[in-house]
Design a protein around this motif. Structure first.
Motif, PDB file in Angstrom:
ATOM      1  N   ASN A  60       0.796  -1.229   0.000  1.00 55.84           N
ATOM      2  CA  ASN A  60       0.000   0.000   0.000  1.00 55.84           C
ATOM      3  C   ASN A  60       0.830   1.281   0.000  1.00 55.84           C
ATOM      4  O   ASN A  60       0.281   2.362   0.221  1.00 55.84           O
ATOM      5  CB  ASN A  60      -0.928   0.027   1.220  1.00 55.84           C
ATOM      6  N   GLN A  62       4.646   3.590  -1.392  1.00 53.28           N
ATOM      7  CA  GLN A  62       5.602   3.819  -2.468  1.00 53.28           C
ATOM      8  C   GLN A  62       7.030   3.477  -2.050  1.00 53.28           C
ATOM      9  O   GLN A  62       7.945   3.586  -2.853  1.00 53.28           O
ATOM     10  CB  GLN A  62       5.556   5.284  -2.915  1.00 53.28           C
ATOM     11  N   LEU A  92       0.344   7.474  -5.866  1.00 56.43           N
ATOM     12  CA  LEU A  92      -0.157   6.197  -6.354  1.00 56.43           C
ATOM     13  C   LEU A  92       0.764   5.087  -5.872  1.00 56.43           C
ATOM     14  O   LEU A  92       1.975   5.161  -6.051  1.00 56.43           O
ATOM     15  CB  LEU A  92      -0.219   6.187  -7.881  1.00 56.43           C
ATOM     16  N   GLU A  93       0.207   4.060  -5.286  1.00 57.68           N
ATOM     17  CA  GLU A  93       1.028   2.991  -4.711  1.00 57.68           C
ATOM     18  C   GLU A  93       1.640   2.129  -5.804  1.00 57.68           C
ATOM     19  O   GLU A  93       1.077   1.958  -6.891  1.00 57.68           O
ATOM     20  CB  GLU A  93       0.184   2.131  -3.775  1.00 57.68           C
ATOM     21  N   ASP A  95       1.999  -0.987  -5.366  1.00 58.14           N
ATOM     22  CA  ASP A  95       1.415  -2.317  -5.183  1.00 58.14           C
ATOM     23  C   ASP A  95       2.532  -3.356  -5.284  1.00 58.14           C
ATOM     24  O   ASP A  95       2.438  -4.347  -6.013  1.00 58.14           O
ATOM     25  CB  ASP A  95       0.312  -2.589  -6.199  1.00 58.14           C
ATOM     26  N   PRO A 115      -6.126  -2.440 -10.148  1.00 58.83           N
ATOM     27  CA  PRO A 115      -6.176  -2.075  -8.723  1.00 58.83           C
ATOM     28  C   PRO A 115      -7.407  -2.658  -8.037  1.00 58.83           C
ATOM     29  O   PRO A 115      -8.423  -2.968  -8.679  1.00 58.83           O
ATOM     30  CB  PRO A 115      -6.248  -0.539  -8.761  1.00 58.83           C
ATOM     31  N   ASP A 117     -10.754  -2.616  -6.345  1.00 58.49           N
ATOM     32  CA  ASP A 117     -11.876  -1.687  -6.554  1.00 58.49           C
ATOM     33  C   ASP A 117     -13.185  -2.447  -6.341  1.00 58.49           C
ATOM     34  O   ASP A 117     -14.010  -2.567  -7.247  1.00 58.49           O
ATOM     35  CB  ASP A 117     -11.797  -1.092  -7.964  1.00 58.49           C
ATOM     36  N   LEU A 122     -13.672   3.475  -8.902  1.00 59.81           N
ATOM     37  CA  LEU A 122     -12.583   4.098  -9.647  1.00 59.81           C
ATOM     38  C   LEU A 122     -13.008   4.407 -11.077  1.00 59.81           C
ATOM     39  O   LEU A 122     -13.674   3.604 -11.734  1.00 59.81           O
ATOM     40  CB  LEU A 122     -11.359   3.189  -9.669  1.00 59.81           C
ATOM     41  N   GLU A 126      -8.490   6.816 -13.413  1.00 62.13           N
ATOM     42  CA  GLU A 126      -7.814   6.403 -12.188  1.00 62.13           C
ATOM     43  C   GLU A 126      -7.264   4.986 -12.319  1.00 62.13           C
ATOM     44  O   GLU A 126      -6.131   4.706 -11.891  1.00 62.13           O
ATOM     45  CB  GLU A 126      -8.790   6.472 -11.008  1.00 62.13           C
ATOM     46  N   ARG A 130      -3.289   3.929 -12.000  1.00 58.07           N
ATOM     47  CA  ARG A 130      -2.858   2.972 -10.977  1.00 58.07           C
ATOM     48  C   ARG A 130      -2.168   1.762 -11.602  1.00 58.07           C
ATOM     49  O   ARG A 130      -1.188   1.239 -11.060  1.00 58.07           O
ATOM     50  CB  ARG A 130      -4.042   2.553 -10.121  1.00 58.07           C
ATOM     51  N   SER A 134       1.809   0.607 -10.959  1.00 56.34           N
ATOM     52  CA  SER A 134       2.161  -0.730 -10.459  1.00 56.34           C
ATOM     53  C   SER A 134       2.915  -1.568 -11.488  1.00 56.34           C
ATOM     54  O   SER A 134       3.452  -2.628 -11.151  1.00 56.34           O
ATOM     55  CB  SER A 134       0.899  -1.476 -10.025  1.00 56.34           C
TER      56      SER A 134
END
Length: 324
Positions: A60, A62, A92-93, A95, A115, A117, A122, A126, A130, A134
């Motif tokens: 979750n 960076q 934004l992670e 992941d 991601p 969701d 989302l 978005e 994401r 990732s």
């Protein structure tokens, strides 16, 4: 020779209950600066012995975080920023789902997947941002136990290679519950090849591992790769990969989000044969083993450390399994 999936386990694993987890001193970083609850990978700069300087990731954030692993305890240390991707000012992670170490470098693998969701909130914009964040592999050099990172490199090229593979391309950007593509394991073989282990898709009952040259991924061109389809049990994908001696250990688990039984396999990294070392049937099926770290050989097998997603500080728990 490796035996097939039907082989009988020669050693049943010795399990620790959740309360038997090793303590983690100091704070492991998690979402929004809180304590880590979604630990998803670990690797160390040396293959055996204590203490070891290692790297842990929470999916979750960076960042990744250095830890020192001793026999019975983890000590959290400094963090290293891996990516800086943002959308409308919001981080934004990555992941991050897997960690490996080879040739003086750590490698951290993003999920390359759709991601989470669950409620469908989302937007398409978005989701695209994401997925892009990732879809990276990050590598860097490090000095010392406290973790001074240098020569940080990032590459999105694995996504190009996946898109060029006819068996995988149809599953890209699909949701996990629709057998969507997501990477959860990474290992480096012979300092030349990167192995990416897929939680999904599971194809004809087999889990997927993709092999590509490191110099193709970092600074190279082309999409040359090799695909392995491994029999890890019905509905199981790869949850983690770890190099041990001359082979690879595979943590296998359900490809979907629901509960299920996990297992650990030995693989030579070259064939499509695996040997089951332990069926982790004594774990509560609602627990989610996500990280696998080989510790040391025992008189009857191998001791490994399991880290869990959705548990405080990963609940690092040692168990004994059959010999690789």
């Amino acid at each position: 020779m490796l035996l097939g999936l039907a082989a009988v386990d020669c050693t049943q694993p010795l399990f620790g209950a959740p309360g038997d987890a090793w303590p983690v001193k100091h704070k492991l970083l998690g979402k929004d600066g809180g304590k880590a609850k979604d630990v998803s990978g670990i690797a160390c700069a040396k293959a055996q012995g204590f203490p070891r300087s290692c790297l842990v990731i929470d999916d979750n954030v960076q960042e990744a975080q250095f830890v020192t692993v001793t026999d019975g305890k983890l000590v959290a240390r400094s963090t290293v920023s891996l990516i800086g991707d943002k959308l409308d000012g919001e981080a934004l992670e990555l992941d991050g789902e897997g960690v490996a170490f080879a040739g003086g470098r750590y490698y951290v693998m993003g999920s390359h997947g759709h991601p989470r969701d669950k409620k469908g909130k989302l937007t398409a914009r978005e989701i695209k941002a994401r997925i892009s964040a990732s879809s990276q592999i990050i590598r860097f050099r490090t000095k010392g136990e406290d973790g001074t990172a240098s020569e940080i490199e990032r590459t999105p090229r694995l996504r190009e290679i996946i898109a060029a593979e006819p068996l995988l391309a149809p599953f890209m950007d699909n949701r996990l519950e629709n057998n969507g593509l997501t990477v959860e394991g990474v290992a480096i073989k012979d300092n030349v090849l990167l192995l990416a282990g897929f939680r999904g898709p599971v194809l004809d009952g087999r889990a997927i591992v993709l092999s590509a040259r490191i110099d193709t991924l970092f600074g190279g061109s082309g999409t040359d790769h090799r695909l392995f389809r491994l029999p890890l049990g019905d509905g199981r994908g790869v949850r983690d990969l770890a190099v041990f001696e001359n082979g690879i250990l595979i943590l296998a688990g359900p490809a979907g989000n629901g509960p299920g039984v996990y297992a650990i396999y030995a693989w030579d990294g070259e064939s499509e044969e695996v040997r089951r070392l332990a069926e982790l049937s004594s774990f509560d099926p609602n627990r989610k083993p996500e990280g696998l770290l080989p510790l040391d050989r025992t008189p009857s097998g191998l001791r490994v450390l399991i880290l869990f997603d959705s548990e405080k500080k990963g609940a690092p728990t040692p168990i004994e399994i059959g010999p690789p």
